[in-house]
Design a protein around this motif. Structure first.
Motif, PDB file in Angstrom:
ATOM      1  N   GLY B 119      -6.546   4.722 -15.848  1.00 19.28           N
ATOM      2  CA  GLY B 119      -5.549   4.761 -16.584  1.00 19.28           C
ATOM      3  C   GLY B 119      -3.862   3.976 -16.534  1.00 19.28           C
ATOM      4  N   MET B 120      -3.317   3.482 -17.454  1.00 16.20           N
ATOM      5  CA  MET B 120      -2.447   2.013 -17.439  1.00 16.20           C
ATOM      6  C   MET B 120      -1.468   2.116 -16.481  1.00 16.20           C
ATOM      7  SD  MET B 120      -2.575  -0.111 -19.923  1.00 16.20           S
ATOM      8  CE  MET B 120      -4.249  -0.319 -20.903  1.00 16.20           C
ATOM      9  N   ASP B 121      -1.167   3.349 -16.134  1.00 11.16           N
ATOM     10  CA  ASP B 121       0.467   4.408 -15.540  1.00 11.16           C
ATOM     11  C   ASP B 121      -0.420   4.176 -13.969  1.00 11.16           C
ATOM     12  OD1 ASP B 121       2.401   3.854 -17.198  1.00 11.16           O
ATOM     13  OD2 ASP B 121       0.917   5.381 -18.291  1.00 11.16           O
ATOM     14  N   ALA B 122      -1.818   4.364 -13.768  1.00 17.32           N
ATOM     15  CA  ALA B 122      -2.234   4.800 -12.298  1.00 17.32           C
ATOM     16  C   ALA B 122      -2.031   3.507 -11.072  1.00 17.32           C
ATOM     17  CB  ALA B 122      -3.723   4.513 -12.398  1.00 17.32           C
ATOM     18  N   ASP B 123      -1.574   4.194  -9.830  1.00 18.91           N
ATOM     19  CA  ASP B 123      -1.706   3.268  -8.468  1.00 18.91           C
ATOM     20  C   ASP B 123      -2.300   1.554  -8.491  1.00 18.91           C
ATOM     21  OD1 ASP B 123      -1.039   1.991  -6.432  1.00 18.91           O
ATOM     22  OD2 ASP B 123      -1.017   4.358  -4.320  1.00 18.91           O
ATOM     23  N   GLN B 426       5.136  -0.380 -12.527  1.00 18.60           N
ATOM     24  CA  GLN B 426       3.797  -0.545 -12.687  1.00 18.60           C
ATOM     25  C   GLN B 426       2.757  -0.331 -13.820  1.00 18.60           C
ATOM     26  OE1 GLN B 426       1.889  -2.765 -11.178  1.00 18.60           O
ATOM     27  NE2 GLN B 426       3.516  -1.727  -8.970  1.00 18.60           N
ATOM     28  N   GLY B 427       3.304   0.347 -14.512  1.00 16.40           N
ATOM     29  CA  GLY B 427       3.037   0.880 -15.978  1.00 16.40           C
ATOM     30  C   GLY B 427       3.028  -0.125 -16.606  1.00 16.40           C
ATOM     31  N   MET B 428       4.348  -0.004 -16.618  1.00 12.61           N
ATOM     32  CA  MET B 428       4.690  -1.427 -18.319  1.00 12.61           C
ATOM     33  C   MET B 428       3.916  -2.595 -17.761  1.00 12.61           C
ATOM     34  SD  MET B 428       7.369  -3.765 -17.951  1.00 12.61           S
ATOM     35  CE  MET B 428       9.064  -3.607 -16.071  1.00 12.61           C
ATOM     36  N   LEU B 429       4.029  -3.021 -16.393  1.00 14.10           N
ATOM     37  CA  LEU B 429       3.971  -4.000 -16.375  1.00 14.10           C
ATOM     38  C   LEU B 429       2.483  -4.642 -16.374  1.00 14.10           C
ATOM     39  CD1 LEU B 429       5.494  -5.539 -13.177  1.00 14.10           C
ATOM     40  CD2 LEU B 429       6.437  -6.066 -15.097  1.00 14.10           C
ATOM     41  N   ASN B 430       1.279  -3.780 -16.262  1.00 13.83           N
ATOM     42  CA  ASN B 430       0.180  -3.178 -16.096  1.00 13.83           C
ATOM     43  C   ASN B 430       0.001  -3.447 -17.943  1.00 13.83           C
ATOM     44  OD1 ASN B 430      -2.554  -3.590 -15.139  1.00 13.83           O
ATOM     45  ND2 ASN B 430      -2.682  -1.249 -15.710  1.00 13.83           N
TER      46      ASN B 430
END
Lengths: 148, 472
Positions: B119-123, B426-430
């Motif tokens: 997932g894009m929002d994962a740690d 993190q999800g946004m940056l990823n």
């Protein structure tokens, strides 16, 4: 007899970084019962082959410490720096890959020799040669201990 | 105005930075993709004998040395004015296909699969290849096996996986042996099984990534790729063609002698990566894309059975060309399938074991251009020599340079879609990183960057104070 693998890795064009590959070349003649891999860097593609062995010794050059000295460290399959494995995998991460993906990881040691020069040239420095001699002297003993 | 800096972008080949500019209201006003170091192979090869160029140019990159080796050798063939033996050409094509397989497998499984699987929002501590290994071991095994297949072909033919030296001006250095051919053929069914499995899996995931499909460099642009008379997928022989977003041919039959009339290069103040553009439209309007997406938009058929079935399905994604750069991943898998099938066909041809594999000649031209499709897109090597055969100048245009304008547009598009507040997540940056990753840029190839920097993202307010910071 336990199946043993020795992996020497490093850049043969960067002075003492060639310690690992040079140790492997010398040890081939001294340890006919073992198998050897000489490579530039460790990659994840080695994991499957690694899983087929009972014991493994990784041989690398180090730049921290007293030049000419050698250290041996027991490895466990617990990763290490793993965010990217496209160019290089830490030996511990490689063991973890072997264990997780292929069901088995060998008992393993990381043997490092501290070099003195890592500039763009072929051949070892005097301290690098001392470390190479020591690694080649120790490797059969270390493998015997690892095999017990 | 505030600036967010993502430095470096992770899980790409090489090192780059993204800056995102916010206006007084905290809305994204601009975004830039910067490549921060230079290696300069165009300059350092000057004065070297042209015959050294393939081996020298292969050192540009540890991931795509074969592509540079091939393009460089083609440029040298041109300087010698030789037509290489048929067997040598087929062997070179097999090498190129193997390179596509191993490079695409690395991009899909090693670099991008953590986003798809975890997932894009994962740690981010988990969202990496080791996270995939722990949670999806079969996918990880398949990825390793597939890349290994490509590497093994490179090693079998070229003598080693990285920086093989077997491809030389005039052909290849020695012929293929029957046992080597049989060894490669024996591995093909497994490679096809893995690729088909990955394709099925990825197609099933697309619905979960609708937001990314919509915003990942999804805009009309030109596309550049190699073309041929049959309009089949072409990676080694042919000429260059530009098409527009409606699949109309914009420029065709572009060769080494006139590519500079169509492709312009622009330097940037804030990046070592040059931006190329379609010259007739100028820098402002001449944006185009290369690589798997461009190639699949360009060709009318792949030319192999299973890849053609997949291509037909791929085409149904949109009415005309497929525009979302998220689909680069999908296109990569189809290209892997094609490459394996085409390799099998070539290996079954009788002349593949032929012994005449090299043409010999002295320089007959003062200039030579080699063009082929590298995994990431069109690769051009152009050399000029003096009367002693020494390199006077070299020009290399690499896929990531072709895609630079599109990557910048994509970063801006994603930032506008996902960067919504003054708090970094993190999800946004990823997702900003992931749109760059979709192009699979290779910065060592395109500017010859080196070194590893820590990730440092800063959110800076209009008055210069740091609002937020994230490091890894």
């Amino acid at each position: 007899m336990p199946r043993a693998l020795l992996i020497g890795y490093g850049n043969t064009l960067r002075g003492d970084d060639a310690l690992g590959p040079m140790a492997v070349e010398r040890l081939r003649a001294l340890m006919p019962q073992a198998e050897f891999i000489s490579c530039h860097q460790l990659g994840p593609e080695l994991a499957e082959r690694l899983a087929a062995f009972d014991c493994a010794i990784f041989i690398d050059a180090a730049c921290d410490g007293e030049p000419g000295t050698v250290q041996a460290m027991r490895l466990s399959p617990t990763g290490g720096e793993t965010s990217s494995i496209t160019h290089h995998v830490h030996p511990g991460a490689l063991l973890e890959l072997a264990h997780t993906l292929y069901g088995s990881a060998p008992r393993a040691l990381l043997v490092t020799g501290v070099g003195a020069s890592f500039e763009n040239h072929e051949g070892l420095s005097e301290k690098g040669r001392e470390a190479l001699d020591e690694i080649c002297r120790l490797a059969p003993e270390l493998l015997a201990e690892l095999s017990l | 105005m505030s600036t967010i800096t993502i430095d470096p972008i992770t899980r790409i080949e090489g090192h780059a930075r993204v800056t995102i500019q916010l206006d007084e209201q905290g809305e994204v006003q601009g975004a830039r993709f910067h490549v921060t170091q230079v290696r300069g192979f165009e300059k350092l090869c000057e004065g070297r004998p042209f015959t050294e160029m393939p081996a020298l140019m292969a050192r540009i990159c540890g991931i795509c040395p074969t592509s540079h080796l091939l393009a460089s050798s083609k440029a040298c063939d041109d300087i010698m004015a030789v037509r290489i033996p048929e067997t040598a050409e087929k062997l070179r094509r097999i090498m190129n296909l193997a390179q596509i397989i191993q490079s695409h497998a690395l991009s899909f499984f090693y670099l991008s699969s953590p986003d798809f699987l975890l997932g894009m929002d994962a740690d981010p501590e988990e969202r990496n290849i080791m996270g995939v290994v722990r949670k999806y071991p079969q996918m990880a095994r398949d990825g390793i096996k597939l890349r290994q297949f490509g590497q093994r072909v490179l090693e079998t033919l070229g003598g080693k996986r990285v920086h093989p030296g077997w491809i030389v001006p005039g052909g290849v250095s020695h012929p293929l042996q029957a046992e080597q051919r049989d060894q490669i053929l024996a591995e093909i069914p497994e490679a096809i099984r893995i690729t088909r499995g990955a394709l099925q899996w990825f197609k099933g995931q697309i619905e979960s990534f609708r937001a990314e499909v919509r915003s990942f460099a999804n805009f009309p642009s030109l596309f550049l790729a190699m073309a041929n008379d049959s309009n089949e997928f072409s990676a080694y022989n042919g000429w260059l063609r530009f098409i527009d977003a409606n699949l109309n041919i914009v420029a065709d039959h572009i060769t080494g002698t006139d590519y500079l009339n169509y492709i312009g290069e622009s330097c940037n103040d804030d990046s070592y990566l040059k931006s190329t553009y379609f010259k007739p439209l100028g820098l402002a309007d001449g944006i185009y894309r290369v690589g798997p997406l461009a190639r699949l938009n360009m060709c009318q058929s792949a030319g192999t059975m299973q890849a053609d079935e997949e291509l037909a399905e791929f085409r149904e994604l949109e009415r005309h060309s497929v525009l979302s750069s998220f689909y680069y991943h999908y296109a990569r898998l189809i290209e892997i399938l094609f490459s394996i099938e085409r390799m099998e066909t070539l290996l079954h041809e009788a002349e593949i074991l032929g012994k005449n594999v090299r043409a010999h000649a002295s320089p007959n031209n003062f200039e030579g251009v080699g063009i082929l499709e590298a995994p990431r897109g069109t690769l051009i090597h152009h050399y000029r020599i003096d009367q002693n055969g020494l390199i006077e100048s070299a020009n290399m245009i690499i896929a990531t340079g072709h895609n630079n304008l599109a990557i910048n547009h994509g970063v801006f598009q994603v930032a506008r879609q996902f960067v919504k507040s003054q708090k970094l997540e993190q999800g946004m940056l990823n997702r900003v990183e992931a749109v760059v990753r979709a192009f699979d840029p290779c910065l060592s190839c395109s500017t010859h960057a080196a070194g590893m920097m820590p990730l440092d993202i800063q959110l800076i307010a209009a008055d210069g104070t740091m609002i937020d910071r994230m490091r890894r």
